[in-house]
Motif scaffolding. Structure first.
Motif, PDB file in Angstrom:
ATOM      1  N   ASN A  65       0.810  -1.218   0.000  1.00 55.90           N
ATOM      2  CA  ASN A  65       0.000   0.000   0.000  1.00 55.90           C
ATOM      3  C   ASN A  65       0.845   1.271   0.000  1.00 55.90           C
ATOM      4  OD1 ASN A  65      -2.539  -1.307  -0.019  1.00 55.90           O
ATOM      5  ND2 ASN A  65      -2.238  -1.825   2.135  1.00 55.90           N
ATOM      6  N   SER A  66       2.094   1.154  -0.375  1.00 53.82           N
ATOM      7  CA  SER A  66       2.979   2.317  -0.432  1.00 53.82           C
ATOM      8  C   SER A  66       2.663   3.176  -1.644  1.00 53.82           C
ATOM      9  CB  SER A  66       4.444   1.885  -0.529  1.00 53.82           C
ATOM     10  OG  SER A  66       4.859   1.248   0.629  1.00 53.82           O
ATOM     11  N   PRO A  67       2.765   4.497  -1.493  1.00 53.36           N
ATOM     12  CA  PRO A  67       2.608   5.348  -2.665  1.00 53.36           C
ATOM     13  C   PRO A  67       3.805   5.157  -3.597  1.00 53.36           C
ATOM     14  CG  PRO A  67       3.243   6.646  -0.752  1.00 53.36           C
ATOM     15  CD  PRO A  67       3.009   5.255  -0.274  1.00 53.36           C
ATOM     16  N   ALA A  68       3.546   5.249  -4.881  1.00 53.95           N
ATOM     17  CA  ALA A  68       4.615   5.098  -5.866  1.00 53.95           C
ATOM     18  C   ALA A  68       4.352   6.044  -7.023  1.00 53.95           C
ATOM     19  CB  ALA A  68       4.666   3.664  -6.372  1.00 53.95           C
ATOM     20  N   THR A  69       5.413   6.478  -7.650  1.00 50.15           N
ATOM     21  CA  THR A  69       5.263   7.335  -8.829  1.00 50.15           C
ATOM     22  C   THR A  69       4.611   6.535  -9.946  1.00 50.15           C
ATOM     23  OG1 THR A  69       7.454   6.749  -9.649  1.00 50.15           O
ATOM     24  CG2 THR A  69       7.294   8.706  -8.245  1.00 50.15           C
ATOM     25  N   MET A  70       3.938   7.208 -10.836  1.00 52.87           N
ATOM     26  CA  MET A  70       3.254   6.538 -11.934  1.00 52.87           C
ATOM     27  C   MET A  70       4.061   6.555 -13.228  1.00 52.87           C
ATOM     28  SD  MET A  70       0.631   5.314 -10.532  1.00 52.87           S
ATOM     29  CE  MET A  70      -0.272   4.754 -11.953  1.00 52.87           C
ATOM     30  N   GLU A  74      10.078   0.669 -18.819  1.00 55.58           N
ATOM     31  CA  GLU A  74       9.831  -0.704 -19.268  1.00 55.58           C
ATOM     32  C   GLU A  74      10.816  -1.716 -18.699  1.00 55.58           C
ATOM     33  OE1 GLU A  74      12.090  -0.868 -23.565  1.00 55.58           O
ATOM     34  OE2 GLU A  74      10.008  -0.261 -23.518  1.00 55.58           O
ATOM     35  N   ASN A  75      11.991  -1.286 -18.306  1.00 57.11           N
ATOM     36  CA  ASN A  75      12.980  -2.224 -17.793  1.00 57.11           C
ATOM     37  C   ASN A  75      13.120  -2.141 -16.268  1.00 57.11           C
ATOM     38  OD1 ASN A  75      14.712  -4.363 -18.384  1.00 57.11           O
ATOM     39  ND2 ASN A  75      16.491  -3.042 -18.229  1.00 57.11           N
ATOM     40  N   ARG A  76      12.139  -1.532 -15.576  1.00 54.13           N
ATOM     41  CA  ARG A  76      12.190  -1.470 -14.109  1.00 54.13           C
ATOM     42  C   ARG A  76      11.395  -2.639 -13.542  1.00 54.13           C
ATOM     43  NH1 ARG A  76      10.239   3.829 -11.531  1.00 54.13           N
ATOM     44  NH2 ARG A  76       8.311   3.208 -12.550  1.00 54.13           N
ATOM     45  N   LEU A  77      12.011  -3.369 -12.632  1.00 53.81           N
ATOM     46  CA  LEU A  77      11.342  -4.465 -11.935  1.00 53.81           C
ATOM     47  C   LEU A  77      10.723  -3.901 -10.664  1.00 53.81           C
ATOM     48  CD1 LEU A  77      10.804  -7.536 -11.666  1.00 53.81           C
ATOM     49  CD2 LEU A  77      12.930  -7.655 -10.330  1.00 53.81           C
ATOM     50  N   ASN A  78       9.408  -4.095 -10.505  1.00 55.94           N
ATOM     51  CA  ASN A  78       8.690  -3.684  -9.300  1.00 55.94           C
ATOM     52  C   ASN A  78       8.404  -4.928  -8.472  1.00 55.94           C
ATOM     53  OD1 ASN A  78       8.249  -0.833 -10.013  1.00 55.94           O
ATOM     54  ND2 ASN A  78       7.014  -1.704 -11.654  1.00 55.94           N
ATOM     55  N   VAL A  79       8.833  -4.900  -7.228  1.00 54.55           N
ATOM     56  CA  VAL A  79       8.613  -6.019  -6.311  1.00 54.55           C
ATOM     57  C   VAL A  79       7.738  -5.497  -5.181  1.00 54.55           C
ATOM     58  CG1 VAL A  79       9.705  -7.719  -4.815  1.00 54.55           C
ATOM     59  CG2 VAL A  79      10.872  -6.973  -6.896  1.00 54.55           C
ATOM     60  N   VAL A  80       6.532  -6.056  -5.048  1.00 53.54           N
ATOM     61  CA  VAL A  80       5.569  -5.623  -4.037  1.00 53.54           C
ATOM     62  C   VAL A  80       5.517  -6.687  -2.943  1.00 53.54           C
ATOM     63  CG1 VAL A  80       3.181  -4.953  -3.614  1.00 53.54           C
ATOM     64  CG2 VAL A  80       4.245  -4.435  -5.828  1.00 53.54           C
ATOM     65  N   HIS A  81       5.645  -6.233  -1.677  1.00 53.50           N
ATOM     66  CA  HIS A  81       5.626  -7.169  -0.555  1.00 53.50           C
ATOM     67  C   HIS A  81       4.610  -6.734   0.487  1.00 53.50           C
ATOM     68  CE1 HIS A  81       7.845  -4.433   2.136  1.00 53.50           C
ATOM     69  NE2 HIS A  81       8.544  -4.117   1.057  1.00 53.50           N
ATOM     70  N   ASP A  82       4.227  -7.664   1.360  1.00 54.47           N
ATOM     71  CA  ASP A  82       3.286  -7.346   2.434  1.00 54.47           C
ATOM     72  C   ASP A  82       4.040  -6.832   3.661  1.00 54.47           C
ATOM     73  OD1 ASP A  82       4.360  -9.608   3.671  1.00 54.47           O
ATOM     74  OD2 ASP A  82       2.545 -10.812   3.459  1.00 54.47           O
ATOM     75  N   ALA A  83       3.318  -6.597   4.747  1.00 56.53           N
ATOM     76  CA  ALA A  83       3.907  -6.038   5.968  1.00 56.53           C
ATOM     77  C   ALA A  83       4.960  -6.973   6.578  1.00 56.53           C
ATOM     78  CB  ALA A  83       2.814  -5.750   6.983  1.00 56.53           C
ATOM     79  N   THR A  91       6.227  -7.097 -11.147  1.00 56.18           N
ATOM     80  CA  THR A  91       5.763  -6.516 -12.411  1.00 56.18           C
ATOM     81  C   THR A  91       6.883  -5.693 -13.024  1.00 56.18           C
ATOM     82  OG1 THR A  91       4.918  -4.520 -11.342  1.00 56.18           O
ATOM     83  CG2 THR A  91       3.376  -6.355 -11.587  1.00 56.18           C
ATOM     84  N   CYS A  92       6.646  -5.243 -14.222  1.00 60.17           N
ATOM     85  CA  CYS A  92       7.575  -4.335 -14.886  1.00 60.17           C
ATOM     86  C   CYS A  92       6.880  -3.009 -15.113  1.00 60.17           C
ATOM     87  CB  CYS A  92       8.017  -4.909 -16.216  1.00 60.17           C
ATOM     88  SG  CYS A  92       8.948  -6.435 -16.050  1.00 60.17           S
ATOM     89  N   GLY A  93       7.660  -1.953 -15.134  1.00 60.63           N
ATOM     90  CA  GLY A  93       7.068  -0.654 -15.444  1.00 60.63           C
ATOM     91  C   GLY A  93       7.474   0.459 -14.556  1.00 60.63           C
TER      92      GLY A  93
END
Length: 93
Positions: A65-70, A74-83, A91-93
């Motif tokens: 639930n962290s804020p992130a830039t929009m 295309e070559n950025r790896l986004n790693v989303v984790h829980d508490a 995801t990528c982007g």
């Protein structure tokens, strides 16, 4: 003459190092390009599992639930984790 001897010694040393690689080389997981399927093995693991994984140059690790830039990279790896630090999504982007 001295240059030829040094060059030959360097070549022999390089050949010896190449021969030593052998079976001890571990296959690296991940990729330097962003493809979510390549990083699916991380889902369900602790975010510390990213250590030792080959990743693209740009990586963003964030809580679910962290804020992130929009902005899109295309070559950025986004790693989303829980508490608890468990990886929920890659995801990528």
């Amino acid at each position: 003459m001295r240059f030829v001897v040094l060059a030959a010694a360097g070549f022999v040393g390089l050949a010896a190092l190449t021969a030593c690689k052998g079976e001890d080389v571990a296959e690296a997981k991940g990729s330097t390009t962003c493809d979510p399927a390549t990083f699916e093995f991380l889902v369900g693991q602790d975010k510390s599992a990213l250590e030792g994984v080959t990743v693209p140059e740009m990586v963003r690790v964030m809580a679910e639930n962290s804020p992130a830039t929009m902005d899109f990279h295309e070559n950025r790896l986004n790693v989303v984790h829980d508490a608890d630090g468990k990886i929920l999504q890659v995801t990528c982007g």
